[in-house]
Motif scaffolding. Structure first.
Motif: not given
Lengths: 334, 539
Positions: A188-214
């Motif tokens: 489980i990998y935490v980042t605020h860098d969207q480019e990094e997230a797109l490059a490294i992940s199998d899957r991504i959970a996008v969070m905002e205000a304590g909730r998962i948007l997608q």
């Protein structure tokens, strides 16, 4: 390899809801990224998984085992911290051996496992060194070796690349990805860098205000954002109001046309005046102000200087490509 | 987070709070209550010049000593921390030594130098120059305490982000104006901390005015006389004097806090400020100033050590060298030396262990108990030793737990008075360590106890040791609470020195003083060797 299951986890700090009833299912061996702006709850969620925070409610399972009430040190995790958190009073080898000794492994086994772990991160020669003799990238490798040496069930990484310079960040990113696949550890990998997230992940959970948007693969997150905020946070996106809907347009969906140029067929057209032309090397990116006051960014292959500020232009886009969001909730509309 | 952590720390915090309540807060409150119960004695206090002159003397002496220490300490800090003067090591060492040597030894050394039969008047044929009197007390106060301001300010000066100063200079401000408008205001929290230390220690200093004040009454002397004199003493006046002293110390603390409001300057400088060259004449005068101050500060130690090898008859040194003083000392005063070593060692051992634990609580476990302990430590730092001594006598003097006359009550008093140095230093050390290091240990499978012993404690230890060194050295020479609490059996070196000087037996006093000086220097040298830095002391 272990699955991770998060069920309805909630965590408050005083009155602030940091994690609001999050549920996630992680597959064994995948690299799963929590992505979001600072304060979205991603680090809190990671610390809840580690056991560094206690949830107010909900459950966490590693495999079949429920762990949310277990103390940190009994969870069999490996964690890589943003500032590496290398023990400054121990040699590199002692840092890597630390978790093994805590598990009371015989000293001969500790030795082989330390050598193995340092080998994995190409730091085999560095065992006797003191941490203050290491560069940032080397400390990062030691932190990784230390976290993996105990063969944990789950690897947790908290913005591990944010303290490295841009060039090193790219090469470490690739290396982490390779190592994670080779070891096959659920990460489980935490980042605020969207480019990094797109490059490294199998899957991504996008969070905002304590909730998962997608939750989705990098391609799904980028191409089919489930929420207006996802489109805004991952990549660039302009939004225009269209009745009850909000349209989302990525720059690459929009072509900027001088008034003299004929628009291609099957395209919707918008009119506006140029606010700013930005030279991007291969193309121009142009920010255009519409009569409604909204701003839309589009691209153009024309020569720099074509779009002086205030020039009237047209914007062409394919309506089938544009994202549609509910104007009120921000959720994707069909 | 609390849910996943053990209760052990809560108990440690409660234990520390209980200790300080029993041996600091409760005695202080009892003393205050006893004093306030008979309000009419205050009327007498302020009606009789005999009493209120002591108050006025203490007030102006401590205020003047504080201002003098700032006037000497701050410029010296600027010179040493920022400019290319020579002999910085000498100046720093002299300052640390003067600070860590007992002030009454300074007073006594100045008697040898500038007293009635002093070396300097004799050598130079000077008449009328003497250390006795109010001026002499103030001089000794300043020369022994400016180092608080000097050391704290020098440390602060090296931590300022140079970008702030460069910003001022890019706006066309000349260096001297920049110093006054940017640099020194940024150092104010440290200057104020040093000034408060000067004020509270000189306010409570009993030995210096007693030895050279020529009958000058200050509050600690008044309290001592009223409390202990067999004829005509007035215990009520002693407690009134104590309460007034405490009130002044708390007032000074409040004043310092008021000047610091809104001034929380966290520095994030990546570079340290550069050493700047000074123009020739300024540099020469700077060097002369620095060396002169350092030489005067260190002179008393040198005098004490040298005279300890000269035979003495009463207050007169004969001029022949020999070891007689040490023979007398070992024959008649071996037990005070052993007492001092044993009390100070026991107190320091407790202070180091408890200081690390409490330092950890202050930084990592904030909460109501921690806040209470923090507040009590501040009280301990400003509470005059005489006042603590009387409070302990009042509270623990009779059964069920009669501690009076035991070594235990001295050890307790030392812990209460000096543990704050160790705690503050350990806490400051821990603040430099990111909590992620401890979290990393937990994630690697080490339970909290193992994490504390393997990670937190070793990383805090250098800072805690530096603080414990200050606690140890200042305990060795503690006089103001010892003098209220000792009996013949538990007399310490500082008591013996005081008694010998009062009895004009200067030879043995010099030998005893040298023992303290040697212990101090040896401690500094040892801690210096083990990496604890003197200039980073958290005072």
């Amino acid at each position: 390899m272990q699955t991770v299951r998060i069920k309805e986890i909630t965590k408050r700090f005083d009155q602030v809801l940091a994690v609001a009833g999050v549920s996630l299912d992680l597959e064994a061996g995948e690299l799963f990224t929590l992505l979001g702006p600072s304060g979205c709850g991603k680090t809190t969620l990671l610390r809840l998984l580690a056991g560094l925070e206690a949830p107010d409610s909900g459950a966490i399972y590693f495999g079949q085992q429920r762990v949310d009430q277990a103390p940190v040190y009994a969870r069999n995790i490996g964690m890589v911290f943003q500032n590496y958190a290398i023990f400054p009073h121990m040699s590199v080898a002692d840092n890597v051996a630390y978790g093994l000794r805590a598990r009371k492994l015989p000293e001969s086994a500790v030795k082989t496992r330390v050598a193995e772990a340092l080998e994995q991160v190409q730091m085999a020669e560095y065992g006797p060194r003191r941490p203050d003799q290491l560069s940032g990238g080397q400390q990062q490798r030691v932190a990784l070796a230390r976290a993996l040496a105990t063969r944990p069930a789950v690897l947790l990484m908290d913005e591990p690349l944010s303290n490295l310079d841009a060039r090193l960040r790219l090469s470490m990113r690739a290396e982490i990805r390779r190592l994670q696949k080779r070891v096959g550890i659920t990460t489980i990998y935490v980042t605020h860098d969207q480019e990094e997230a797109l490059a490294i992940s199998d899957r991504i959970a996008v969070m905002e205000a304590g909730r998962i948007l997608q939750v989705g693969s990098p391609v799904q997150i980028y191409r089919r954002p489930a929420h207006r905020a996802v489109a805004a946070f991952v990549g660039t996106c302009s939004f225009i109001q269209a009745g009850p809907l909000t349209l989302g347009l990525r720059p690459e969906m929009v072509t900027v046309l001088p008034m003299s140029q004929v628009a291609p067929p099957d395209r919707e057209l918008l009119r506006g005046t140029v606010e700013e032309e930005i030279f991007q090397g291969a193309f121009l990116s142009v920010r255009v102000r519409l009569a409604t006051g909204e701003s839309v960014v589009g691209l153009s292959p024309l020569a720099p200087g074509t779009f002086a500020e205030g020039t009237p232009v047209r914007l062409a886009y394919n309506p089938a490509e544009a994202y549609r969001f509910d104007g009120r909730t921000g959720e994707a509309a069909l | 987070m609390t849910k996943l952590r053990g209760r052990g720390w809560t108990w440690i915090g409660l234990g520390a709070a209980l200790f300080l309540v029993l041996f600091l807060l409760w005695p202080t409150l009892r003393l205050t209550a006893a004093s306030l119960a008979s309000g009419e004695s205050y009327v007498r206090f302020f009606a009789k010049p005999y009493y209120y002159e002591a108050l006025l003397n203490s007030l102006w002496l401590s205020t003047a000593a504080t201002l003098g220490s700032i006037l000497i300490g701050v410029p010296l800090a600027v010179l040493v921390a920022r400019h290319d003067i020579v002999g910085k090591g000498f100046i720093r060492t002299a300052a640390v030594l003067s600070l860590l040597s007992p002030p009454f030894i300074g007073a006594y050394a100045w008697i040898l130098l500038l007293g009635r039969a002093g070396f300097i008047p004799k050598l130079l044929g000077l008449q009328g120059v003497s250390i006795y009197g109010a001026g002499g007390v103030l001089f000794v106060f300043i020369i022994h305490h400016f180092a608080y301001v000097f050391l704290l300010t020098a440390t602060a000066l090296t931590r300022i982000d140079p970008a702030l100063e460069e910003a001022a200079e890019t706006m066309g401000v000349r260096p001297f104006r920049r110093l006054l408008t940017v640099t020194l205001p940024l150092c104010w929290p440290s200057i104020a901390a040093g000034a408060l230390l000067v004020f509270t220690t000189t306010l409570a200093d009993f030995g210096t005015p007693m030895l050279i004040g020529e009958g000058m009454r200050t509050l600690p002397i008044l309290v001592y006389n009223e409390f202990l004199s067999e004829v005509g003493g007035n215990a009520g006046m002693a407690s009134d004097g104590s309460v007034i002293m405490l009130a002044i110390a708390l007032g000074a603390l409040a004043l310092q806090g008021w000047t610091l409001r809104g001034r929380n300057y966290a520095m994030h400088g990546l570079r340290t400020p550069a050493i700047r060259p000074l123009p020739g004449m300024v540099k020469a005068s700077g060097i002369i100033f620095g060396w002169l101050v350092a030489a005067i500060a260190i002179l008393p130690q040198a005098v004490v050590v040298v005279t300890s090898f000269i035979r003495a008859r009463g207050p007169l040194f004969t001029g022949e060298f020999g070891l007689d003083n040490y023979r007398v000392m070992l024959d008649r005063m071996a037990s005070p030396i052993l007492n001092t070593l044993w009390f100070a060692a026991a107190a320091t051992a407790v202070m180091l262990a408890a200081g690390m634990a409490v330092g950890y609580l202050l930084v990592r476990r904030p909460g109501p108990v921690t806040r209470l302990v923090d507040g009590l430590l501040i009280l301990a730092q400003v509470l005059p030793g005489t006042v603590l001594g009387i409070g302990l006598l009042l509270t623990w003097g009779r059964p069920p737990l009669a501690l009076t006359g035991t070594g235990a009550i001295l050890i307790i008093a030392y812990i209460v008075r000096r543990i704050a140095y160790t705690v503050r230093s350990a806490a400051a050390g821990l603040r430099q360590i990111t909590p992620a290091v401890e979290e990393a240990s937990l994630t690697l499978g080490a339970p909290p106890g193992r994490t504390f012993w393997r990670i937190t404690a070793p990383l805090m230890l250098p800072a805690a040791l530096a603080g414990a060194m200050v606690s140890w050295v200042s305990t060795l020479s503690e006089l103001s609470s010892t003098i209220m609490l000792y009996t013949g059996r538990t007399a310490t070196v500082s008591i013996q020195i005081y008694n010998q000087v009062m009895n004009d037996s200067f030879g043995a006093a010099a030998a005893l003083g040298s023992v303290l000086t040697v212990l101090t220097v040896a401690t500094l040298w040892l801690t210096g060797r083990y990496g604890a830095r003197q200039d980073g002391l958290q005072l």
